[in-house]
Design an enzyme around this catalytic site. Structure first.
Site, PDB file in Angstrom:
ATOM      1  N   HIS A  15     -12.419   9.140  -1.559  1.00 33.80           N
ATOM      2  CA  HIS A  15     -12.835   8.062  -2.454  1.00 33.80           C
ATOM      3  C   HIS A  15     -13.712   8.547  -3.604  1.00 33.80           C
ATOM      4  O   HIS A  15     -14.250   7.729  -4.349  1.00 33.80           O
ATOM      5  CB  HIS A  15     -13.598   6.981  -1.675  1.00 33.80           C
ATOM      6  CG  HIS A  15     -12.753   6.190  -0.723  1.00 33.80           C
ATOM      7  ND1 HIS A  15     -12.224   6.735   0.413  1.00 33.80           N
ATOM      8  CD2 HIS A  15     -12.346   4.900  -0.754  1.00 33.80           C
ATOM      9  CE1 HIS A  15     -11.531   5.817   1.056  1.00 33.80           C
ATOM     10  NE2 HIS A  15     -11.587   4.689   0.366  1.00 33.80           N
ATOM     11  N   LEU A  54       0.851  -1.191   0.000  1.00 32.34           N
ATOM     12  CA  LEU A  54       0.000   0.000   0.000  1.00 32.34           C
ATOM     13  C   LEU A  54       0.888   1.243   0.000  1.00 32.34           C
ATOM     14  O   LEU A  54       1.063   1.928   1.008  1.00 32.34           O
ATOM     15  CB  LEU A  54      -0.915   0.002   1.228  1.00 32.34           C
ATOM     16  CG  LEU A  54      -1.799  -1.240   1.411  1.00 32.34           C
ATOM     17  CD1 LEU A  54      -2.691  -1.073   2.630  1.00 32.34           C
ATOM     18  CD2 LEU A  54      -2.633  -1.499   0.172  1.00 32.34           C
ATOM     19  N   ALA A  55       1.459   1.533  -1.156  1.00 36.79           N
ATOM     20  CA  ALA A  55       2.401   2.649  -1.284  1.00 36.79           C
ATOM     21  C   ALA A  55       2.362   3.144  -2.721  1.00 36.79           C
ATOM     22  O   ALA A  55       3.061   2.617  -3.592  1.00 36.79           O
ATOM     23  CB  ALA A  55       3.815   2.196  -0.904  1.00 36.79           C
ATOM     24  N   GLU A  56       1.533   4.153  -2.969  1.00 33.98           N
ATOM     25  CA  GLU A  56       1.334   4.637  -4.339  1.00 33.98           C
ATOM     26  C   GLU A  56       2.619   5.181  -4.955  1.00 33.98           C
ATOM     27  O   GLU A  56       2.881   4.990  -6.138  1.00 33.98           O
ATOM     28  CB  GLU A  56       0.233   5.703  -4.357  1.00 33.98           C
ATOM     29  CG  GLU A  56      -1.176   5.155  -4.184  1.00 33.98           C
ATOM     30  CD  GLU A  56      -1.496   4.738  -2.759  1.00 33.98           C
ATOM     31  OE1 GLU A  56      -2.468   3.980  -2.549  1.00 33.98           O
ATOM     32  OE2 GLU A  56      -0.753   5.183  -1.834  1.00 33.98           O
ATOM     33  N   ASP A  73      -9.202   7.529  -6.545  1.00 30.07           N
ATOM     34  CA  ASP A  73      -8.711   8.830  -6.975  1.00 30.07           C
ATOM     35  C   ASP A  73      -7.973   9.595  -5.880  1.00 30.07           C
ATOM     36  O   ASP A  73      -6.894  10.152  -6.102  1.00 30.07           O
ATOM     37  CB  ASP A  73      -9.874   9.685  -7.493  1.00 30.07           C
ATOM     38  CG  ASP A  73     -11.159   9.445  -6.699  1.00 30.07           C
ATOM     39  OD1 ASP A  73     -11.086   9.319  -5.463  1.00 30.07           O
ATOM     40  OD2 ASP A  73     -12.230   9.367  -7.327  1.00 30.07           O
ATOM     41  N   GLN A 106      -5.870   2.711  -6.486  1.00 24.05           N
ATOM     42  CA  GLN A 106      -7.116   2.082  -6.033  1.00 24.05           C
ATOM     43  C   GLN A 106      -8.301   3.057  -6.019  1.00 24.05           C
ATOM     44  O   GLN A 106      -9.405   2.724  -6.441  1.00 24.05           O
ATOM     45  CB  GLN A 106      -6.906   1.488  -4.647  1.00 24.05           C
ATOM     46  CG  GLN A 106      -7.946   0.484  -4.244  1.00 24.05           C
ATOM     47  CD  GLN A 106      -7.530  -0.245  -2.972  1.00 24.05           C
ATOM     48  OE1 GLN A 106      -7.632   0.310  -1.877  1.00 24.05           O
ATOM     49  NE2 GLN A 106      -7.059  -1.478  -3.121  1.00 24.05           N
TER      50      GLN A 106
END
Length: 329
Positions: A135, A64-66, A90, A88
């Site tokens: 979200h 979980l690390a854009e 915007d 995942q």
């Protein structure tokens, strides 16, 4: 890139899945990266079944690390791969913003054209799903303002299927915005040659006013045109499709015939895509316009709680009100 398109009826989410599958079958250098995109198939199940068929080395579940997802994609692109990254939601893209605007967008230019960045970044965007904070955002304007990025968005199943393959085949980085509230809406995939990636499309021909929309509001605009037609007003609906570059020619040609223009998008009106398009149409079509360009969008405030989003998002009533105002001036 696969150009064979079947007349199959699919929801937009499944159409993207089919487009990803076709691209992966055509080119073994296409790899997918993202959070929970493998066994789970993504939060919206857009990548469902792809890891099973292509293996975990081509459909990669990431931490979980854009920023790490995009940084890894840059390295893969430098080694000849065509990475497709899923963000995942915007509102999760901001940790990766530095990588996208400082590296992805600039490496081709910085290296004098010697290093290409064939990276596709998939971003489910927009509201209408009753989600919590971060979200339901519309960050497309940030990336459209960044030189070196192509920014596109699909509004139909046919475009979803075609455009994702065109984006992956591009040697330039492409921000691919997917209207998440339309994922389950069905439509035909089409049966002809792919439409040009950066060309707008006339959805509904009309003679009285031009209505431009993109992504999640294409269906809303078409509904508004249908209601207006019952009242004797002819609206030409244009799906912009490409946000950067803009197809101003198609919009200009329409406005020269109709004399009026309304632009709608979910992002706030202030400094939105509509502002740029309105300015360009003002330059090109000044003597054809019968009224100022109308804009309908979100308000300049953080996205509201889900129980208030129906008041925030443009709907048929707000769009038709803007259309009416162009005839009242």
């Amino acid at each position: 890139m696969s150009t064979a398109i079947t007349p199959e009826i699919l929801p937009i989410g499944k159409a993207i899945n089919s487009g990803l599958r076709a691209a992966m079958e055509d080119d073994p250098k296409v790899v997918l990266l993202g959070e929970d995109i493998g066994k789970l198939g993504g939060v919206f199940r857009v990548t469902d079944g792809l890891q099973k068929d292509f293996g975990p080395q081509r459909v990669i579940d990431t931490p979980l690390a854009e920023s790490g997802i995009i940084g890894t994609a840059v390295g893969l692109a430098m080694r000849g791969y065509r990475p497709v990254c899923e963000i995942q939601f915007d509102g999760f893209i901001y940790p990766a913003f530095d990588q996208i605007v400082s590296q992805v967008a600039k490496l081709h230019y910085r290296t004098g054209g010697n290093v290409k960045m064939p990276i596709t970044i998939r971003v489910p965007y927009g509201g209408g799903i009753g989600a919590i904070e971060h979200h339901s955002e519309s960050p497309e304007g940030y990336f459209a303002a960044t030189a070196g990025l192509r920014v596109v968005t699909c509004g139909t199943s046919a475009d979803a299927y075609q455009m994702i393959q065109q984006a992956i085949a591009s040697d330039d980085p492409v921000m691919f915005f997917e209207p998440k509230r339309r994922y389950w809406e069905k439509g035909p995939l089409g049966d002809g040659d792919p439409y040009p990636l950066h060309k707008a499309r006339v959805v509904t021909p009309g003679t009285d006013v031009t209505l431009v929309a993109y992504g999640p509001l294409v269906a809303t605009a078409a509904q508004a045109a249908k209601i207006a037609a019952e009242e004797g007003r002819s609206i030409e609906v244009i799906d912009l499709r490409s946000i950067s570059p803009l197809d101003v020619d198609t919009v200009s040609e329409s406005v020269r015939r109709t004399g009026r223009l309304v632009i709608t998008h979910e992002a706030p009106v202030f400094l939105g895509i509509g502002a740029e398009l309105a300015a360009r149409i003002g330059e090109r079509c000044f003597f054809h316009l019968e009224a100022p360009v109308g804009r309908v969008g979100g308000f300049t405030l953080p996205y509201p709680p889900s129980k208030l989003e129906e008041h925030f998002l443009p709907d048929v009533d707000r769009i038709l009100d803007a259309v009416d105002r162009t005839f009242a001036l």
